[in-house]
Design an enzyme around this catalytic site. Structure first.
Site, PDB file in Angstrom:
ATOM      1  N   ASP A 125      -2.945  11.953  -2.320  1.00 63.24           N
ATOM      2  CA  ASP A 125      -2.970  13.462  -2.551  1.00 63.24           C
ATOM      3  C   ASP A 125      -3.478  13.660  -4.271  1.00 63.24           C
ATOM      4  O   ASP A 125      -2.706  13.193  -5.030  1.00 63.24           O
ATOM      5  CB  ASP A 125      -1.656  14.051  -2.426  1.00 63.24           C
ATOM      6  CG  ASP A 125      -1.775  15.499  -2.105  1.00 63.24           C
ATOM      7  OD1 ASP A 125      -2.438  16.189  -2.882  1.00 63.24           O
ATOM      8  OD2 ASP A 125      -0.890  16.047  -1.251  1.00 63.24           O
ATOM      9  N   THR A 141     -10.762   2.726   4.862  1.00 61.61           N
ATOM     10  CA  THR A 141      -9.538   3.531   5.452  1.00 61.61           C
ATOM     11  C   THR A 141     -10.341   4.564   6.497  1.00 61.61           C
ATOM     12  O   THR A 141     -11.451   4.860   6.355  1.00 61.61           O
ATOM     13  CB  THR A 141      -9.031   4.512   4.441  1.00 61.61           C
ATOM     14  OG1 THR A 141      -9.372   5.412   3.819  1.00 61.61           O
ATOM     15  CG2 THR A 141      -8.269   3.612   3.246  1.00 61.61           C
ATOM     16  N   GLU A 142      -9.448   5.150   7.293  1.00 57.74           N
ATOM     17  CA  GLU A 142      -9.987   6.065   8.201  1.00 57.74           C
ATOM     18  C   GLU A 142     -10.784   7.394   7.377  1.00 57.74           C
ATOM     19  O   GLU A 142     -11.950   7.695   7.739  1.00 57.74           O
ATOM     20  CB  GLU A 142      -8.758   6.459   9.027  1.00 57.74           C
ATOM     21  CG  GLU A 142      -8.342   5.617  10.091  1.00 57.74           C
ATOM     22  CD  GLU A 142      -7.310   4.921   9.570  1.00 57.74           C
ATOM     23  OE1 GLU A 142      -6.582   4.203  10.497  1.00 57.74           O
ATOM     24  OE2 GLU A 142      -6.780   4.955   8.545  1.00 57.74           O
ATOM     25  N   TYR A 143      -9.797   7.642   6.436  1.00 58.72           N
ATOM     26  CA  TYR A 143     -10.340   8.511   5.323  1.00 58.72           C
ATOM     27  C   TYR A 143     -11.597   8.670   4.800  1.00 58.72           C
ATOM     28  O   TYR A 143     -12.296   9.457   4.627  1.00 58.72           O
ATOM     29  CB  TYR A 143      -9.112   9.047   4.734  1.00 58.72           C
ATOM     30  CG  TYR A 143      -9.424  10.372   3.783  1.00 58.72           C
ATOM     31  CD1 TYR A 143      -8.997  11.607   3.931  1.00 58.72           C
ATOM     32  CD2 TYR A 143     -10.190  10.361   2.742  1.00 58.72           C
ATOM     33  CE1 TYR A 143      -9.205  12.791   3.163  1.00 58.72           C
ATOM     34  CE2 TYR A 143     -10.356  11.488   1.741  1.00 58.72           C
ATOM     35  CZ  TYR A 143      -9.776  12.678   2.222  1.00 58.72           C
ATOM     36  OH  TYR A 143     -10.098  13.956   1.253  1.00 58.72           O
ATOM     37  N   GLU A 161       0.925  -1.292   0.131  1.00 58.82           N
ATOM     38  CA  GLU A 161      -0.030   0.157  -0.098  1.00 58.82           C
ATOM     39  C   GLU A 161       0.926   1.305   0.092  1.00 58.82           C
ATOM     40  O   GLU A 161       1.615   1.430   0.772  1.00 58.82           O
ATOM     41  CB  GLU A 161      -1.011   0.159   1.297  1.00 58.82           C
ATOM     42  CG  GLU A 161      -1.836   1.347   1.284  1.00 58.82           C
ATOM     43  CD  GLU A 161      -2.753   1.263   2.531  1.00 58.82           C
ATOM     44  OE1 GLU A 161      -3.862   1.984   2.386  1.00 58.82           O
ATOM     45  OE2 GLU A 161      -2.411   0.793   3.348  1.00 58.82           O
ATOM     46  N   LYS A 164      -3.690  20.926  -9.116  1.00 61.37           N
ATOM     47  CA  LYS A 164      -2.808  22.192  -9.910  1.00 61.37           C
ATOM     48  C   LYS A 164      -2.124  21.442 -10.870  1.00 61.37           C
ATOM     49  O   LYS A 164      -1.321  20.279 -10.800  1.00 61.37           O
ATOM     50  CB  LYS A 164      -1.950  23.021  -9.156  1.00 61.37           C
ATOM     51  CG  LYS A 164      -2.720  23.592  -8.141  1.00 61.37           C
ATOM     52  CD  LYS A 164      -1.722  24.600  -7.410  1.00 61.37           C
ATOM     53  CE  LYS A 164      -2.540  25.546  -6.386  1.00 61.37           C
ATOM     54  NZ  LYS A 164      -1.836  26.549  -5.587  1.00 61.37           N
TER      55      LYS A 164
END
Length: 215
Positions: A118, A193-195, A44, A122
Site C-alpha cells: 500500500d 504477482t496477480e496485481y 513475503e 498522504k
C-alpha cells in the site's frame, strides 16, 4: 486493498493450523520447527492472494518461505492454495508487518519480499509505508548479515520515497530498475504477482530494487 469478508476463512484456518500460525508471538526464534527441513527462511510481507510466494516455494525447494498477511480473508486465499499444494517449505502467518521484530528473532531470516505494498500517499500516513525507517529497522533486526530486501511496486512516488528512505538509512543497493519487465537480466527470474500481471498489461511500469543493510 481490503478484500471482501470470506465467511469460510476462519473455519479453513482452524482446520489447518499445521500450515498457518495464528499465535506467532510464540514462534520467535522457533520458525524452523514448522518446516520439514531446516533451511534459509524468506518472508513475503503482504502476500495478497499468494501467487508469488507459492510459485517461489515451488521453484526453490532448498529454501523455506513464510507468506504473511494481516487480512484474514487474504491469508485464507493463500491457505486455500497451500491446502492443495502441501508445499513442505511454505508456512503462512496471520499477523501485522509492524510487529516483525516481535515475531522473529534477530538474524532468523535470510530475505524479505515487499510486493506492491500500500503506497499510503498522504503525508500524514508516511509512517505506515513498509519502507519507512521504523520498518527498515525491523527488517535489519531479523535479517542475517548477508540477508536482503527485495521490493517491487508500480507506484512511482512510493518507489522514489523508498529509494530515499533506504539510502538515508544507510542501505546499499544491489539492483535497481525503473522498468523491470523490460530489463532482460533482472526479469529473467521474475515471478509476477496477480496485481503485477494486471497492471503491467495496462502499461504500468514495474519498479524494482534489491538492497542490503551495511554491516
Amino acid at each position: 486493498m481490503r478484500l471482501r469478508n470470506k465467511p469460510w476463512a476462519k473455519d479453513l484456518i482452524n482446520e489447518n493450523l499445521d500450515l498457518i500460525a495464528i499465535q506467532p508471538e510464540n514462534m520467535q526464534g522457533k520458525w524452523q520447527a514448522r518446516f520439514e527441513k531446516e533451511q534459509p527462511i524468506f518472508i513475503e510481507v503482504g502476500s495478497g492472494k499468494g501467487r508469488f510466494i507459492t510459485e517461489l516455494a515451488k521453484q526453490n525447494p532448498q529454501n523455506n518461505y513464510i507468506a504473511m498477511e494481516v487480512q484474514e480473508g487474504a491469508i485464507a486465499l493463500v491457505l486455500k492454495k497451500q491446502v492443495e499444494l502441501k508445499l513442505p517449505n511454505l508456512q503462512l502467518l496471520l499477523a501485522n508487518g509492524k510487529d516483525l521484530s516481535e515475531l522473529f528473532a534477530e538474524d532468523e531470516v535470510t530475505g524479505v519480499y515487499l510486493n506492491f505494498s500500500d503506497p499510503w500517499p498522504k503525508t500524514r500516513h508516511v509512517k505506515r509505508r513498509l519502507t519507512y525507517k521504523s520498518f527498515l529497522k525491523q527488517y535489519q533486526y531479523i535479517l542475517k548479515d548477508d540477508g536482503y530486501l527485495q521490493f517491487k511496486t508500480d507506484n512511482q512516488g512510493l518507489f522514489e520515497y523508498s529509494l530515499i528512505s533506504m539510502n538515508n538509512y544507510g542501505m546499499k543497493f544491489d539492483d535497481i530498475s525503473l522498468d523491470l519487465h523490460n530489463d532482460e537480466d533482472l526479469n529473467a527470474n521474475n515471478i509476477e504477482t496477480e496485481y503485477e500481471e494486471k497492471f503491467s498489461k495496462k502499461g504500468f511500469r514495474i519498479n524494482y530494487l534489491k538492497a542490503q543493510f551495511k554491516n
